[in-house]
Design an enzyme around this catalytic site. Structure first.
Site, PDB file in Angstrom:
ATOM      1  CB  CYS A 106      -6.179 -20.416   4.172  1.00 48.17           C
ATOM      2  SG  CYS A 106      -6.428 -18.788   4.891  1.00 48.17           S
ATOM      3  CG  ASN A 154      -6.980 -15.044   2.144  1.00 45.04           C
ATOM      4  OD1 ASN A 154      -7.734 -16.009   2.179  1.00 45.04           O
ATOM      5  ND2 ASN A 154      -5.839 -15.021   2.808  1.00 45.04           N
ATOM      6  CG  HIS A 180      -4.995 -19.816   0.105  1.00 41.74           C
ATOM      7  ND1 HIS A 180      -6.313 -19.436   0.147  1.00 41.74           N
ATOM      8  CD2 HIS A 180      -4.365 -19.104   1.087  1.00 41.74           C
ATOM      9  CE1 HIS A 180      -6.479 -18.535   1.106  1.00 41.74           C
ATOM     10  NE2 HIS A 180      -5.318 -18.321   1.677  1.00 41.74           N
TER      11      HIS A 180
END
Length: 328
Positions: free
Chosen positions: A115, A285, A255
């Site tokens: 990520c 996500n 994020h």
């Protein structure tokens, strides 16, 4: 050596058409909409079509970023794709995107930092331009996380979605562009978030498939604690390197993993929620795609103006983290 100022000169995004809602998940695993929203902030996520792979999502986002930048594909010097879900081990997804775009003179490679990958990619590309090695670099964060998600595991399947975001980097006027990067890793946390199967440690076999080793595993509580600690501290360190105070932040682009993690970062930076770009309710996500998609949407919505000071920050498997400060 003279260093050129480098910034983002075009943004783009692409998300698949299919929407997987919390109510859909209620039919698949033992969960419910209220539980998911209260703990994560996620309401729905996008799922790639069966015929789509990561390079397809990346290509569409790249085309949008190139249009916005005014840079032609044939003028790109490098294509860098941050992903943990490449089309295949090799060739790289970046090479597949290069061919789709017709970017014949561009070098191409993938970067794996989960990520945090997009921030790692920005740091890599911006230094190449700052030193004069390249003029235009396309950085893409793209994922098909649905392909490595176990939809019988209610702890993880509620979190992840598919999508791609892209930016074109180039030289910008003095005083603009990237002011700092903060990158980090803690390999001792590698067991907390991974896909064990398919590599040289555990090659693909019937046994590895039967044991679900090719699906994403996450020790949720441990990753949550790490994220709450690192998001704020990474952003603060990037601000320190840039010589800026947190009161100067115009927009935080974090994020998009969990609303509670984002809120903890906002608290640490003394920011109100309206100074943060939050879209995880729509997409969940998307790993390396989360930050560039959020940035592209902020630009689309007119939330980013010339001269604004932005902080991009993320964390991910590895464990890794990354943050950047830039003046738009």
């Amino acid at each position: 050596m003279q260093l050129y100022p480098v910034g983002i000169i075009g943004t783009g995004k692409y998300v698949p058409e299919r929407i997987l809602t919390n109510h859909d998940l209620e039919q698949m695993v033992e969960t419910n909409d209220e539980w998911i929203v209260s703990r994560t902030g996620i309401r729905e996520r996008r799922i790639a079509a069966p015929e789509q792979a990561t390079s397809d999502l990346a290509y569409h986002a790249a085309e949008a970023a190139l249009r916005a930048s005014g840079v032609a594909a044939e003028d790109l010097d490098l294509i860098l794709v941050a992903t943990i879900t490449p089309d295949m081990f090799f060739p790289s997804t970046a090479c597949l995107v290069q061919e789709k775009l017709g970017a014949k003179k561009a070098a191409a490679f993938d970067l794996s930092a989960a990520c945090s990958g997009f921030i790692y990619g920005l740091a890599t590309a911006s230094n190449m331009i700052a030193t004069g090695m390249y003029k235009h670099v396309l950085v893409i964060g793209a994922e098909c996380l649905s392909r490595i998600t176990d939809y019988t595991d209610r702890n993880t399947c509620i979190l992840f979605g598919d999508g791609a975001g892209a930016v074109v980097l180039g030289r910008v006027p003095e005083g603009r562009g990237f002011k700092s990067f903060e990158l980090g890793a803690d390999g001792s946390g590698g067991e907390l978030l991974n896909v064990r199967g398919g590599g040289s440690r555990l090659p693909s076999t019937k046994e590895s498939v039967d044991s679900k080793a090719h699906y994403l595993f996450m020790a949720g509580n441990d990753v949550f604690k790490f994220a709450v600690r690192i998001m704020g501290s990474a952003a603060e360190e990037a601000l320190r390197k840039a010589g800026m105070d947190k009161s100067e932040i115009d927009l935080l682009v974090p994020h998009q993993a969990n609303i509670r993690i984002i809120q903890s970062a906002l608290n640490r930076l003394d920011l109100q929620e309206e100074k943060s770009m939050i879209n995880l309710d729509k997409y969940g996500n998307m790993s390396a795609a989360s930050i560039p998609v959020a940035l592209a949407e902020a630009v689309e919505e007119g939330r980013v103006q010339e001269g604004d000071k932005l902080v991009l920050v993320g964390f991910g498997g590895g464990l890794t983290w990354g943050a950047s400060v830039l003046v738009w």
